[in-house]
Design an enzyme around this catalytic site. Structure first.
Site, mmCIF file in Angstrom:
data_model
loop_
_atom_site.group_PDB
_atom_site.id
_atom_site.type_symbol
_atom_site.label_atom_id
_atom_site.label_comp_id
_atom_site.label_asym_id
_atom_site.label_seq_id
_atom_site.Cartn_x
_atom_site.Cartn_y
_atom_site.Cartn_z
ATOM 1 N N HIS A 1 -33.673 41.800 5.267
ATOM 2 C CA HIS A 1 -32.787 42.774 4.611
ATOM 3 C C HIS A 1 -33.516 43.959 4.010
ATOM 4 O O HIS A 1 -32.892 44.771 3.331
ATOM 5 C CB HIS A 1 -31.992 42.112 3.489
ATOM 6 N N LYS B 1 -24.195 51.710 -6.799
ATOM 7 C CA LYS B 1 -25.119 50.791 -6.121
ATOM 8 C C LYS B 1 -26.235 50.464 -7.100
ATOM 9 O O LYS B 1 -26.318 51.065 -8.158
ATOM 10 C CB LYS B 1 -25.694 51.431 -4.862
ATOM 11 N N ARG B 2 -27.119 49.517 -6.739
ATOM 12 C CA ARG B 2 -28.258 49.265 -7.600
ATOM 13 C C ARG B 2 -29.071 50.535 -7.814
ATOM 14 O O ARG B 2 -29.106 51.410 -6.954
ATOM 15 C CB ARG B 2 -29.153 48.191 -6.966
ATOM 16 N N LYS C 1 -32.860 54.977 -3.240
ATOM 17 C CA LYS C 1 -31.446 55.319 -3.082
ATOM 18 C C LYS C 1 -31.150 56.726 -3.609
ATOM 19 O O LYS C 1 -30.071 57.261 -3.413
ATOM 20 C CB LYS C 1 -30.576 54.280 -3.782
ATOM 21 N N THR D 1 -23.773 48.490 2.420
ATOM 22 C CA THR D 1 -22.451 47.932 2.708
ATOM 23 C C THR D 1 -21.401 48.664 1.873
ATOM 24 O O THR D 1 -20.234 48.715 2.267
ATOM 25 C CB THR D 1 -22.415 46.419 2.418
ATOM 26 N N LYS E 1 -17.345 50.038 2.548
ATOM 27 C CA LYS E 1 -16.193 49.838 1.648
ATOM 28 C C LYS E 1 -15.526 51.176 1.328
ATOM 29 O O LYS E 1 -14.301 51.282 1.270
ATOM 30 C CB LYS E 1 -16.646 49.124 0.366
HETATM 31 C C1 26W Z 1 -37.910 39.093 -4.288
HETATM 32 C C2 26W Z 1 -37.194 40.253 -4.795
HETATM 33 C C3 26W Z 1 -36.126 40.672 -3.850
HETATM 34 C C4 26W Z 1 -34.821 40.218 -4.051
HETATM 35 C C5 26W Z 1 -33.821 40.621 -3.188
HETATM 36 C C6 26W Z 1 -36.418 41.511 -2.815
HETATM 37 C C7 26W Z 1 -35.419 41.912 -1.955
HETATM 38 C C8 26W Z 1 -34.117 41.461 -2.130
HETATM 39 C C9 26W Z 1 -33.023 41.864 -1.187
HETATM 40 C C10 26W Z 1 -33.460 41.657 0.215
HETATM 41 C C11 26W Z 1 -32.610 43.277 -1.445
HETATM 42 C C12 26W Z 1 -31.271 43.597 -0.843
HETATM 43 O O1 26W Z 1 -30.236 43.271 -1.407
HETATM 44 N N1 26W Z 1 -31.258 44.273 0.310
HETATM 45 C C13 26W Z 1 -30.036 44.887 0.802
HETATM 46 O O2 26W Z 1 -29.396 43.999 1.706
HETATM 47 C C14 26W Z 1 -28.137 44.525 2.101
HETATM 48 C C15 26W Z 1 -27.447 43.481 2.942
HETATM 49 O O3 26W Z 1 -28.065 43.363 4.170
HETATM 50 C C16 26W Z 1 -28.317 45.843 2.832
HETATM 51 O O4 26W Z 1 -27.051 46.369 3.131
HETATM 52 C C17 26W Z 1 -29.083 46.829 1.965
HETATM 53 O O5 26W Z 1 -29.366 47.994 2.699
HETATM 54 C C18 26W Z 1 -30.370 46.203 1.474
HETATM 55 O O6 26W Z 1 -31.026 47.039 0.543
#
Ligand code: 26W
Length: 810
Positions: free
Chosen positions: A354, A542-543, A548, A652, A656
């Site tokens: 992701h 968004k975050r 971003k 995503t 929406k």
């Molecule tokens: C370990 C720390 C950590 C925690 C969570 C690193 C990375 C993440 C996730 C992978 C971050 C995340 O939410 N990525 C998002 O995933 C969405 C679903 O596929 C995508 O639509 C977003 O573009 C992507 O940033």
């Protein structure tokens, strides 16, 4: 109230009964909170029969969706929608004079996720059940979800999210299905005949107790489960027999064990090599893998048939240890040899990546890993050795690079390579992202395993994000094209027939306005700021992450502000714009928190400057959550999707917004590329460097932001506002680092998000949108085309693709 009518209404009867039995109350004297619970219990009772019959069956292959996050939001309205009883419940409320929405709002959000990854898991759960696929979500039952955000003096302050404080009506505790998870200790080897046995001793035990929540398919008979594990100390059980000294020690041990499911880590960018997090990961995957194997053993089939009954999906690398854990169970508990165990394991896992952000790719310090998971370590080591040997043997030209592709190197254990080596499928989440992981991020692995790599573009459930969030638009759509689109969202394309229909477009416009009125009320109530429902709602939610580029949006707002000040007459006919932000920042991510402060300072300045004539309002909504998002998307005109190209894996929120008729202002990044392809260039506003250009700039280091500053006096002035005290006179240095990062051109120091490089084309595209909005007929046509093309981005389509390409369930 007409009592006779009420008695005949089945829903009212049931609610009354529940209120009476559970709370000793009647509808007339129950609190809103009790009413919520009575509604929820009533719905749950309605589904119990079906839920027990959709439980795990040994006939079908099932997918287990392993995720460290599930951002579910509220369940009541969604469940009523999916059992097809919206009308009955609304009717009952009407008869009783109750406001359903306010009752439903008593339910706390299940906020067990940070952002995109967690919400995707939630949308996928909904679509899996709706497509009648046997599936189970598996994760952690965090006592505290993502923190609750308050904005105090413009700054983010975090409070605990106590979502379970008042119980959770939806869950069922299944104590009888608890399993043990072991940490620490030593491993010794002994020969049993010709078999080498590994014996684990001196470990400490944590019990994993499962809690199930129903995942109801839309208007079908399937109810899947989301199984969340709670960590419980085994010590609790014989507490009574402990003498005082041991009691204290037992409490301490208990706390150490139970802390594993206390809290969701609020980071979604910087992975941290923390032992608690590693324990959380192993805790839930070990419990899940033990459950899967023990279910399978009940079928009495030979173990090599396991891949025909279960497929395990790994949502990013967080559940990666499921791979060595299955190896451990098959070898140490079931007595298989390495080759047999590996043959089974390597046919069972599929992994989705992701993010390509290097700092988010998980690596664990080898020493920590050995200490906490000694047996799992020895298995990962063996996987690594065999993997490296295979590369050495079959790819001689890669021999020199083996240290770069190994799973274990330089004292660290990398999770993505483990997932790639142990899975039969690896996918990205949009066409562009899947291409990038194949050709760049994981290019060494795709050379070794070319056939594993594939793409499945993300999607969002149109049931929550259109039907629930935007009932008026849903009704208009169904009135015109019937309801086939609900089970086949691509049918939304039928709306194209109305793109020149004045009457339709007027209704469409009216609905947007009513949704904006609702959001405007929310804004007034929560921030005190008055915004006009006739202004353009220009939204970025968004975050908060640098990639971003919320910062680029703020600078553009300052730019527009300066333009108005410099020539008020010229802008007196400008349509007012309401710039809406909502975002949580990871508590340790200082730059992100400073950007939140900056947005609020800019809001303060502009909202209170009479010279702006209310042409610009800036609003920061606190505590962005699934429930808040459901109010925002239907009310939005502009969807800001402005990441530096290549950085946003998919996005995503973009889908929406589109589904609710907002027009995208975006870069060619993530799923924006596919939205652009679907709606056509006239119906989206694309700007900025594309992913190739960004890569090119990184390679050559040729980026000179000062050039753009020197070309544009207003831009220069806007940037100066960050450091000249215009915004925060008491804290002159607050934004100095941000300023410097934007303008620095020193190689290696310059802004890797290329904000000033993209600024001009961003500003132009934004200006064009504001101008185009004045022709509302044309604008609404574009918006309608967006809605009509959004079916492709339903998670029903994503799940159908996962099944076709990867899982192959019946
Ligand atoms: C370990 C720390 C950590 C925690 C969570 C690193 C990375 C993440 C996730 C992978 C971050 C995340 O939410 N990525 C998002 O995933 C969405 C679903 O596929 C995508 O639509 C977003 O573009 C992507 O940033």
């Amino acid at each position: 109230m007409d009592n006779k009518l009420n008695k005949e209404n089945k829903v009212i009867r049931q609610i009354n009964e529940t209120l009476n039995r559970s709370f000793g109350k009647t509808i007339d004297n129950a609190t809103q909170n009790q009413l919520y619970k009575a509604f929820a219990i009533t719905v749950k009772n309605e589904i119990m029969d079906k839920w027990s019959s959709s439980d795990f069956t040994k006939d079908n292959k099932q997918v287990y969706y392993l995720s460290i996050e599930f951002l579910m939001g509220r369940a009541l309205s969604n469940n009523i929608l999916n059992i097809g009883r919206q009308k009955e419940y609304q009717e009952a409320c009407k008869l009783l004079g109750l406001d359903f929405d306010s009752i439903a709002s008593k339910e706390p959000d299940a906020g067990l996720g940070n952002g995109g990854l967690g919400r995707l898991a939630a949308c996928f759960m909904d679509s899996l059940a709706t497509l009648d696929l046997p599936a189970q979500g598996c994760g952690i039952r965090y006592e505290y979800g993502l923190f609750r955000q308050k904005i105090i003096d413009g700054q983010q302050v975090e409070y605990p999210d106590t979502w379970l404080e008042d119980g959770n009506v939806w869950e069922i505790e299944r104590l009888e299905e608890k399993v043990e998870v072991h940490f620490g200790g030593q491993i010794s080897e002994s020969w049993e005949g010709d078999k080498l046995r590994f014996v684990h001793s001196g470990y400490s035990t944590v019990l994993a107790v499962p809690y199930d929540m129903p995942i109801i398919g839309y208007m079908n008979n399937r109810i899947n489960s989301l199984r969340l594990w709670k960590a419980v100390s085994p010590k609790r059980i014989d507490m009574a027999s402990f003498n005082r000294g041991e009691y204290l020690k037992a409490i301490e041990e208990r706390e150490m064990a139970e802390v594993l499911s206390h809290i969701l880590y609020p980071e979604d960018k910087h992975y941290e090599g923390k032992s608690l997090r590693l324990k959380q990961h192993y805790f839930f995957v070990s419990a899940t893998m033990q459950m899967i194997v023990s279910r399978f053993l009940k079928t009495n089939l030979p173990l090599d048939k396991l891949p025909e009954k279960a497929v395990i999906h790994i949502n990013d690398t967080h559940p990666a240890l499921a791979i060595p854990e299955l190896m451990r169970i098959l070898m140490d508990e079931q007595g298989l040899g390495w080759d047999e165990a590996w043959d089974i394991t390597s046919r069972m896992f599929a992994y989705t990546n992701h993010t390509i952000m290097a700092e988010a790719l998980e690596k664990w310090p080898e020493q920590l890993f050995i200490q906490i998971l000694p047996r799992i370590y020895s298995i990962v080591k063996e996987i690594n050795e065999r993997f490296c040997a295979m590369v050495h043997r079959d790819f001689p030209h890669k021999r020199a690079d083996i240290h770069k592709i190994a799973i274990i190197a330089y004292g660290q254990i990398a999770m993505a390579p483990l997932c790639i080596a142990g899975s039969y499928s690896v996918n990205g989440v949009s066409q562009l992202h899947s291409q990038i992981i194949k050709d760049e991020t994981f290019k060494d692995y795709s050379a070794v395993f070319p056939s594993k790599f594939t793409n499945v573009t993300n999607g969002v459930t149109h049931r929550r994000w259109l039907m629930l969030s935007n009932p008026m638009l849903t009704e208009l759509i169904t009135e015109k094209i019937g309801n086939d689109w609900i089970s086949d969202p691509v049918q939304l394309i039928e709306l194209k027939k109305y793109i020149n229909d004045n009457e339709f477009l007027e209704k469409f416009d009216e609905i947007k306005k009513l949704n904006k009125r609702k959001l405007a009320k929310y804004i007034k109530r929560t921030t005190g700021i008055t915004v006009s429902e006739d202004s353009i709602f220009d939204v970025q939610v968004k975050r908060l992450h640098e990639y971003k580029r919320q910062l680029m949006n703020v600078i553009r707002i300052l730019y527009d502000y300066l333009q108005i000040l410099s020539d008020p007459d010229k802008f007196k006919d400008l349509t007012p714009v309401t710039c809406i932000f909502a975002a949580k920042a990871a508590p340790g991510y200082n730059r992100a928190k400073t950007i939140i402060k900056l947005i609020n300072d800019v809001a303060e300045k502009i909202n209170n400057d009479p010279r702006v004539m209310d042409k610009i309002k800036v609003v920061f909504l606190e505590n962005y959550s699934v429930s808040l998002a459901q109010i925002i998307f239907p009310a939005s005109d502009i969807s800001q999707q402005i990441s530096t190209a290549s950085k946003e894996a998919s996005g995503t929120g973009n889908m929406k917004f589109m589904m609710n008729g907002a027009l995208t202002l975006g870069t060619m990044d993530g799923a924006n590329v596919e939205i652009h392809e679907s709606v056509g260039v006239e119906n989206i506003y694309i700007f900025g460097y594309d992913a190739n250009t960004v890569q090119q700039i990184y390679k050559t280091g040729q980026y000179d932001p000062m050039k753009y500053v020197n070309e544009d006096f207003i831009l220069k002035t806007a940037l100066d506002m960050l450091i000249d005290g215009s915004l925060n006179p008491e804290r002159l240095n607050l934004y100095k680092e941000i300023y410097e990062s934007l303008v620095s051109s020193k190689h290696g120091m310059s802004d890797q998000y290329l904000i000033l490089g993209d600024f001009k084309s961003y500003k132009q595209a934004h200006d064009k949108m504001i101008k185009d909005y004045n022709n509302r007929f044309e604008w609404n046509k574009k918006a309608l085309i967006n809605v009509s093309q959004s079916g492709r981005f339903s998670s029903d389509i994503s799940i159908a693709n996962y099944n076709k390409k990867i899982w192959k369930l019946k």
